[in-house]
Design an enzyme around this catalytic site. Structure first.
Site, PDB file in Angstrom:
ATOM      1  N   LYS A  89       0.798  -1.224   0.000  1.00 34.94           N
ATOM      2  CA  LYS A  89       0.000   0.000   0.000  1.00 34.94           C
ATOM      3  C   LYS A  89       0.835   1.281   0.000  1.00 34.94           C
ATOM      4  CE  LYS A  89      -4.392  -1.638   1.638  1.00 34.94           C
ATOM      5  NZ  LYS A  89      -4.190  -3.041   2.065  1.00 34.94           N
ATOM      6  N   GLU A 111      -9.567   6.677   3.725  1.00 32.02           N
ATOM      7  CA  GLU A 111     -10.391   5.656   4.362  1.00 32.02           C
ATOM      8  C   GLU A 111      -9.480   4.465   4.637  1.00 32.02           C
ATOM      9  OE1 GLU A 111      -9.968   5.891   1.148  1.00 32.02           O
ATOM     10  OE2 GLU A 111      -9.408   3.794   0.797  1.00 32.02           O
ATOM     11  N   SER A 378       1.486  -9.777  -0.942  1.00 29.58           N
ATOM     12  CA  SER A 378       1.181  -8.354  -0.807  1.00 29.58           C
ATOM     13  C   SER A 378       1.538  -7.753   0.551  1.00 29.58           C
ATOM     14  CB  SER A 378      -0.300  -8.116  -1.096  1.00 29.58           C
ATOM     15  OG  SER A 378      -1.102  -8.957  -0.295  1.00 29.58           O
TER      16      SER A 378
HETATM   17  C1  LIG Z   1      -5.181  -3.996   1.669  1.00 28.04           C
HETATM   18  C2  LIG Z   1      -4.493  -5.244   1.386  1.00 28.04           C
HETATM   19  C3  LIG Z   1      -4.913  -6.071   0.325  1.00 28.04           C
HETATM   20  C4  LIG Z   1      -6.129  -5.815  -0.500  1.00 28.04           C
HETATM   21  O1  LIG Z   1      -6.123  -4.630  -1.257  1.00 28.04           O
HETATM   22  P1  LIG Z   1      -5.912  -4.623  -2.820  1.00 28.04           P
HETATM   23  O2  LIG Z   1      -6.288  -3.261  -3.229  1.00 28.04           O
HETATM   24  O3  LIG Z   1      -6.834  -5.674  -3.388  1.00 28.04           O
HETATM   25  O4  LIG Z   1      -4.511  -4.945  -3.075  1.00 28.04           O
HETATM   26  C5  LIG Z   1      -4.169  -7.194   0.064  1.00 28.04           C
HETATM   27  N1  LIG Z   1      -3.089  -7.518   0.811  1.00 28.04           N
HETATM   28  C6  LIG Z   1      -2.670  -6.752   1.837  1.00 28.04           C
HETATM   29  C7  LIG Z   1      -1.478  -7.163   2.607  1.00 28.04           C
HETATM   30  C8  LIG Z   1      -3.357  -5.592   2.156  1.00 28.04           C
HETATM   31  O5  LIG Z   1      -2.946  -4.848   3.176  1.00 28.04           O
END
Ligand SMILES: *Cc1c(COP(=O)(O)O)cnc(C)c1O
Length: 403
Positions: A89, A111, A378
């Site tokens: 993010k 948000e 992610s």
């Molecule tokens: C917020 C988050 C997501 C989901 O958000 P996307 O916009 O779909 O990427 C996925 N993995 C992690 C670690 C997150 O913090």
């Protein structure tokens, strides 16, 4: 980066700007600024410098040896868990705060659901010395109290949202309301590839650094391109960030994993792409969890970051065209995925990407003929350890086994 992956305001029948008239001018101002600044060499240089010096990019591409053996194909992990603040993010937050700075906006609103985006925004606001207000559902505030405290440490004000399901969807509505009122000096730093144009394009282009690095690293490590790409999907920003630079090559297969929560039939899930309803939410048209009367359903997932009833319009379009394959995974299987990757590779994943590992542990054949696969890891799982232990009936803070 910028404006390289799409020019239109729609993706097939999805996307657009379904907003009150008062928001059209601010969106236009943002679009203009994005096109002017973000494509400039100077902006790109600043972006690259900050993601490197501050966030630690490039993140590694790790060949996952044990996982590869277990799934009987070559699996590579794109290590977004190693970014500063622990997830992908921050890439988007850095891009947008740079843009806000160029636009002379001193007040930043956002948000947040899991708190990860809020932490990313609070972080860049501290770094850029901007005022920061983060809207967060009351329910999320309770289950992510560590992230709330982090945001406060970082100097942000966390504004509890008490309407609706008291989660991400409601926090988003509240942030939009703030933006309409204070647009003069305020930038709305949206956290995923959702919302009205230009957000889905802009957020994707900032996150595309994930895919760009992956492409280069995969070439260096293997001499070729991967034949499959996998990501979990909440709003869709880590997925689109990985996919974007590979979209031109139709031979590369795209896989998305949504949250089935307590089961699709239970209605307690966060899987708009799998359940296939369409609708308008937060300014754009996309796949959407809605009931027969068109009412938006309350989403559920063990992973707070996937707890959103909508999804990015470009992903909706890719699904509609048959380019993107999607499956959803239930909470209990996600917990298995969380433990599976931890023990197998020495990497504790966030519950969001743990969806991918939970699915693949059970159904490796979903990847079909793909032999070389990149999974977007992610985020890291530190934030989720207490929750997973609790899910398994252990109360770590009380010092061991729960009742
Ligand atoms: C917020 C988050 C997501 C989901 O958000 P996307 O916009 O779909 O990427 C996925 N993995 C992690 C670690 C997150 O913090």
């Amino acid at each position: 980066m910028p404006i390289s992956y799409h020019e239109e305001r729609h993706f097939g029948e999805f996307g657009g700007q379904y907003v009150p008239e008062t928001l059209l001018a601010p969106l236009e101002e943002l679009t203009e600024a994005y096109k002017t600044f973000a494509s400039s060499e100077e902006f790109q240089k600043d972006f690259k410098r900050i993601v490197s010096e501050y966030s630690g990019r490039p993140t590694p591409l790790t060949y996952a040896q044990q996982l590869s053996r277990d799934l009987n194909r070559e699996i590579y992990l794109k290590r977004e868990d190693l970014n500063h603040t622990g997830a992908h993010k921050l890439n988007n937050a850095i891009g947008q705060i740079l843009l806000a700075d160029r636009m002379d906006k001193e007040r930043i609103i956002a948000e947040t659901g899991a708190g990860q985006h809020g932490v990313a925004v609070a972080t860049v606001c501290a770094y850029f010395d901007k005022e920061c207000i983060v809207y967060m559902g009351e329910k999320d505030i309770k289950r992510q109290s560590l992230n709330v405290y982090r945001m406060e440490l970082l100097g942000a004000r966390v504004e509890p949202v008490k309407t609706g399901a008291r989660t991400l969807k409601d926090a988003t509505s509240e942030a939009i309301r703030d933006w309409v009122t204070n647009v003069e000096n305020t930038h709305y730093l949206l956290g995923s590839v959702v919302g009205p144009y230009p957000y889905p394009d802009m957020v994707r282009d900032f996150q595309a650094i994930i895919g760009e690095e992956t492409k280069e690293q995969f070439q260096t490590q293997t001499g070729t391109d991967p034949d499959g790409l996998v990501a979990c999907i909440g709003g869709g920003s880590n997925a689109m960030g990985l996919f974007a630079p590979f979209l031109d090559n139709e031979e590369i297969e795209l896989f998305g994993v949504e949250a089935a929560g307590e089961g699709i039939d239970s209605g307690r899930h966060s899987a708009p792409l799998v359940t296939s309803g369409h609708g308008v939410l937060h300014g754009s048209k996309s796949y959407l969890m809605s009931d027969e009367d068109g009412q938006v359903q309350t989403p559920h997932s063990v992973a707070a970051g996937l707890d959103y009833p909508g999804v990015g319009p470009q992903l909706a379009d890719l699904k509609e065209k048959g380019r993107l394959q999607v499956k959803a995974v239930k909470d209990d299987q996600v917990i298995k995925g969380f433990k599976y990757l931890s023990a197998l590779e020495g990497i504790i994943p966030a519950l969001e990407p743990a969806h991918v590992f939970g699915l693949l542990a059970e159904e490796p054949d979903w990847l079909g003929d793909c032999e070389q696969v990149v999974i977007n890891l992610s985020g890291r799982g530190d934030k989720d350890v207490l929750e997973v232990a609790e899910y398994e009936g252990r109360d770590l803070l009380a010092g061991g086994e729960a009742e």
